[in-house]
Enzyme design. Structure first.
Site, PDB file in Angstrom:
ATOM      1  N   ASN A 114       0.768  -1.248  -0.024  1.00  0.00           N
ATOM      2  CA  ASN A 114       0.043   0.013   0.082  1.00  0.00           C
ATOM      3  C   ASN A 114       0.620   1.110  -0.074  1.00  0.00           C
ATOM      4  O   ASN A 114       1.852   1.169   0.564  1.00  0.00           O
ATOM      5  CB  ASN A 114      -0.714  -0.054   1.224  1.00  0.00           C
ATOM      6  CG  ASN A 114      -1.790  -1.074   1.122  1.00  0.00           C
ATOM      7  OD1 ASN A 114      -1.868  -1.705   0.133  1.00  0.00           O
ATOM      8  ND2 ASN A 114      -2.526  -1.442   2.206  1.00  0.00           N
ATOM      9  N   ILE A 115       0.467   2.166  -0.665  1.00  0.00           N
ATOM     10  CA  ILE A 115       1.174   3.450  -0.777  1.00  0.00           C
ATOM     11  C   ILE A 115       0.358   4.592   0.150  1.00  0.00           C
ATOM     12  O   ILE A 115       0.782   5.598   0.031  1.00  0.00           O
ATOM     13  CB  ILE A 115       1.164   3.904  -2.246  1.00  0.00           C
ATOM     14  CG1 ILE A 115      -0.256   3.921  -2.936  1.00  0.00           C
ATOM     15  CG2 ILE A 115       1.870   2.968  -2.948  1.00  0.00           C
ATOM     16  CD1 ILE A 115      -1.097   5.031  -2.877  1.00  0.00           C
TER      17      ILE A 115
ATOM     18  N   HIS B 189       5.754  -0.569  -3.002  1.00  0.00           N
ATOM     19  CA  HIS B 189       5.424   0.152  -4.069  1.00  0.00           C
ATOM     20  C   HIS B 189       5.496   1.372  -3.854  1.00  0.00           C
ATOM     21  O   HIS B 189       4.486   2.100  -4.607  1.00  0.00           O
ATOM     22  CB  HIS B 189       3.757  -0.485  -4.358  1.00  0.00           C
ATOM     23  CG  HIS B 189       3.694  -1.965  -4.879  1.00  0.00           C
ATOM     24  ND1 HIS B 189       2.482  -2.430  -5.069  1.00  0.00           N
ATOM     25  CD2 HIS B 189       4.589  -2.737  -5.020  1.00  0.00           C
ATOM     26  CE1 HIS B 189       2.921  -3.750  -5.453  1.00  0.00           C
ATOM     27  NE2 HIS B 189       4.021  -4.051  -5.474  1.00  0.00           N
TER      28      HIS B 189
ATOM     29  N   CYS C 251      16.024  14.639 -13.206  1.00  0.00           N
ATOM     30  CA  CYS C 251      17.243  14.889 -12.648  1.00  0.00           C
ATOM     31  C   CYS C 251      17.349  14.454 -10.985  1.00  0.00           C
ATOM     32  O   CYS C 251      18.012  14.763 -10.227  1.00  0.00           O
ATOM     33  CB  CYS C 251      17.452  16.436 -12.581  1.00  0.00           C
ATOM     34  SG  CYS C 251      16.262  17.446 -11.477  1.00  0.00           S
TER      35      CYS C 251
ATOM     36  N   CYS D 143       9.376  20.140 -12.341  1.00  0.00           N
ATOM     37  CA  CYS D 143      10.633  20.293 -11.668  1.00  0.00           C
ATOM     38  C   CYS D 143      11.170  21.621 -11.517  1.00  0.00           C
ATOM     39  O   CYS D 143      11.109  22.099 -12.773  1.00  0.00           O
ATOM     40  CB  CYS D 143      11.327  19.228 -12.108  1.00  0.00           C
ATOM     41  SG  CYS D 143      13.231  19.336 -11.081  1.00  0.00           S
TER      42      CYS D 143
ATOM     43  N   CYS E 144      14.992  21.190 -13.459  1.00  0.00           N
ATOM     44  CA  CYS E 144      14.836  20.923 -14.867  1.00  0.00           C
ATOM     45  C   CYS E 144      13.704  21.005 -15.545  1.00  0.00           C
ATOM     46  O   CYS E 144      13.794  21.064 -16.894  1.00  0.00           O
ATOM     47  CB  CYS E 144      15.450  19.519 -14.841  1.00  0.00           C
ATOM     48  SG  CYS E 144      14.163  18.275 -14.697  1.00  0.00           S
TER      49      CYS E 144
ATOM     50  N   GLY F 189      -5.229  -9.051   3.177  1.00  0.00           N
ATOM     51  CA  GLY F 189      -5.741  -8.289   2.270  1.00  0.00           C
ATOM     52  C   GLY F 189      -4.959  -8.060   1.013  1.00  0.00           C
ATOM     53  O   GLY F 189      -4.883  -7.028   0.343  1.00  0.00           O
ATOM     54  N   SER F 190      -4.385  -9.242   0.302  1.00  0.00           N
ATOM     55  CA  SER F 190      -3.599  -9.239  -0.643  1.00  0.00           C
ATOM     56  C   SER F 190      -4.189 -10.329  -1.712  1.00  0.00           C
ATOM     57  O   SER F 190      -4.243 -11.295  -0.932  1.00  0.00           O
ATOM     58  CB  SER F 190      -1.995  -9.360  -0.554  1.00  0.00           C
ATOM     59  OG  SER F 190      -1.509  -9.249  -1.873  1.00  0.00           O
TER      60      SER F 190
HETATM   61  P1  NAD Z   1      -5.926  -6.707  -4.526  1.00  0.00           P
HETATM   62  O1  NAD Z   1      -6.994  -5.459  -4.957  1.00  0.00           O
HETATM   63  O2  NAD Z   1      -5.238  -7.397  -5.824  1.00  0.00           O
HETATM   64  O3  NAD Z   1      -6.475  -7.511  -3.554  1.00  0.00           O
HETATM   65  C1  NAD Z   1      -7.044  -7.266  -2.401  1.00  0.00           C
HETATM   66  C2  NAD Z   1      -7.538  -8.357  -1.657  1.00  0.00           C
HETATM   67  O4  NAD Z   1      -8.101  -7.996  -0.315  1.00  0.00           O
HETATM   68  C3  NAD Z   1      -8.744  -8.976  -2.341  1.00  0.00           C
HETATM   69  O5  NAD Z   1      -8.383 -10.691  -2.188  1.00  0.00           O
HETATM   70  C4  NAD Z   1     -10.104  -8.705  -1.534  1.00  0.00           C
HETATM   71  O6  NAD Z   1     -10.957  -9.708  -1.491  1.00  0.00           O
HETATM   72  C5  NAD Z   1      -9.452  -8.553  -0.194  1.00  0.00           C
HETATM   73  N1  NAD Z   1     -10.094  -7.565   0.783  1.00  0.00           N
HETATM   74  C6  NAD Z   1     -10.570  -6.519   0.323  1.00  0.00           C
HETATM   75  N2  NAD Z   1     -11.113  -5.673   1.303  1.00  0.00           N
HETATM   76  C7  NAD Z   1     -10.883  -6.616   2.564  1.00  0.00           C
HETATM   77  C8  NAD Z   1     -11.145  -6.612   3.911  1.00  0.00           C
HETATM   78  N3  NAD Z   1     -11.733  -5.485   4.463  1.00  0.00           N
HETATM   79  N4  NAD Z   1     -10.475  -7.666   4.691  1.00  0.00           N
HETATM   80  C9  NAD Z   1      -9.914  -8.748   4.231  1.00  0.00           C
HETATM   81  N5  NAD Z   1      -9.521  -8.702   2.572  1.00  0.00           N
HETATM   82  C10 NAD Z   1     -10.135  -7.736   2.233  1.00  0.00           C
HETATM   83  O7  NAD Z   1      -4.603  -5.743  -3.815  1.00  0.00           O
HETATM   84  P2  NAD Z   1      -3.078  -6.163  -3.645  1.00  0.00           P
HETATM   85  O8  NAD Z   1      -2.949  -7.704  -3.549  1.00  0.00           O
HETATM   86  O9  NAD Z   1      -2.749  -5.253  -2.638  1.00  0.00           O
HETATM   87  O10 NAD Z   1      -2.692  -5.662  -5.022  1.00  0.00           O
HETATM   88  C11 NAD Z   1      -1.643  -5.275  -5.190  1.00  0.00           C
HETATM   89  C12 NAD Z   1      -1.766  -3.679  -5.469  1.00  0.00           C
HETATM   90  O11 NAD Z   1      -2.690  -2.963  -4.952  1.00  0.00           O
HETATM   91  C13 NAD Z   1      -0.417  -3.000  -5.248  1.00  0.00           C
HETATM   92  O12 NAD Z   1       0.161  -2.482  -6.498  1.00  0.00           O
HETATM   93  C14 NAD Z   1      -0.835  -1.882  -4.366  1.00  0.00           C
HETATM   94  O13 NAD Z   1      -0.043  -0.895  -4.600  1.00  0.00           O
HETATM   95  C15 NAD Z   1      -2.328  -1.604  -4.766  1.00  0.00           C
HETATM   96  N6  NAD Z   1      -3.165  -0.762  -4.143  1.00  0.00           N
HETATM   97  C16 NAD Z   1      -2.847  -0.150  -2.875  1.00  0.00           C
HETATM   98  C17 NAD Z   1      -4.131   0.632  -2.423  1.00  0.00           C
HETATM   99  C18 NAD Z   1      -3.577   1.367  -0.935  1.00  0.00           C
HETATM  100  O14 NAD Z   1      -2.532   1.829  -1.026  1.00  0.00           O
HETATM  101  N7  NAD Z   1      -4.266   1.395  -0.233  1.00  0.00           N
HETATM  102  C19 NAD Z   1      -5.197   0.503  -2.694  1.00  0.00           C
HETATM  103  C20 NAD Z   1      -5.429   0.021  -3.979  1.00  0.00           C
HETATM  104  C21 NAD Z   1      -4.456  -0.764  -4.511  1.00  0.00           C
END
Ligand code: NAD
Length: 255
Positions: free
Chosen positions: A102-103, A119, A130, A153, A156, A193-194
């Protein structure tokens, strides 16, 4: 092992070096949509159109048209109980490293330390030509003051980007090495949450498992690792992690 917050608490307290890997699902309960769910952002936008290095270089106005409102949205949200529970697990030294895709900076805002942001992060602006750096505040002032909405920037004149890694751009080398080093030392990895679909971070569970470590997954949707997870929790990250902390408290009181 059963798939409950109690089982996760047990796994974590038995570990010598537990690490967490978090993704967009960590922050949906703060109001930030994830990418790949049914309501995810990539259902509404083409990532290659709005968030790629190619668009940034060829059509910076299009890139900033998407990115500028996201900065406001991401600045207006707050950490949720899932971020707070992860920070609490770090404070208790139950979790030893935290890697996030997450960012949004919500882990740090919830009190987590040494967050490995693979990320990138929204916290700064950079020039790809630059390598000058700006604060996020300067980046926003420059974008809002430009007729075409593109911050440039001072040194540059090239268009500036935020610290968020774009599609087509390399991931930050120092953070990727730190994430791999953490995984190589870990005997437990907790994924929250990934969807585990984005490499190279999606390889971290394999690194831990190859060395005999254990894998816990807490994600609503499916992941490619579900069948090999030692603990597999579904449901909302906030509820499950708060219950995990409560289960740790209960087991400490029993002992
Ligand atoms: P993804 O969207 O691929 O997967 C998210 C997962 O989390 C899904 O399986 C979903 O079912 C699950 N989910 C959603 N809400 C939930 C909750 N409340 N509790 C439990 N599970 C939950 O995301 P990822 O795997 O992080 O994909 C990576 C990309 O997403 C990266 O590039 C990341 O930088 C980016 N991203 C970041 C943000 C942020 O910074 N908040 C937001 C959107 C995407």
């Amino acid at each position: 092992m059963d798939d409950s917050p109690e089982a996760l608490a047990q796994l974590l307290s038995d570990a010598e070096h537990a690490i967490a890997l978090t993704g967009a699902g960590m922050s949906t309960e703060s109001g930030i949509p994830d990418f790949r769910s049914a309501e995810g952002m990539w259902q509404r936008f083409d990532p290659m159109e709005v968030a790629s290095l190619q668009t940034f270089l060829r059509k910076p106005e299009r890139f900033w048209q998407f990115h500028r409102p996201r900065i406001d949205m991401l600045s207006a949200v707050a950490p949720n109980p899932a971020h707070e529970a992860i920070a609490e697990l770090q404070r208790r030294r139950v979790l030893h490293s935290l890697v996030t895709q997450n960012i949004d900076r919500l882990h740090s805002r919830a009190g987590s330390t040494d967050v490995i942001e693979v990320h990138g992060s929204l916290s700064r602006g950079e020039c790809l030509q630059c390598q000058a750096m700006t604060t996020l505040e300067e980046l926003v002032v420059k974008a809002d003051g430009a007729a075409d909405g593109v911050p440039r920037c001072d040194a540059c004149g090239f268009q500036l980007k935020s610290g968020v890694v774009m599609f087509g751009e390399s991931l930050p080398a120092a953070e990727i090495s730190a994430a791999y080093e953490a995984a190589e030392r870990a005997d437990v990895i907790l994924v929250v949450g990934s969807s585990l679909q984005v490499a190279p971070v999606s390889e971290l569970p394999s690194i831990v498992r190859r060395r005999g470590g254990k894998l816990a997954i807490l994600t609503e949707g499916d992941t490619p690792y579900d069948s090999v997870a030692d603990v597999r929790l579904r449901g909302k990250a906030a509820v499950q992690l708060v219950e995990t902390v409560a289960a740790l408290d209960a087991s400490q009181q029993r002992n």
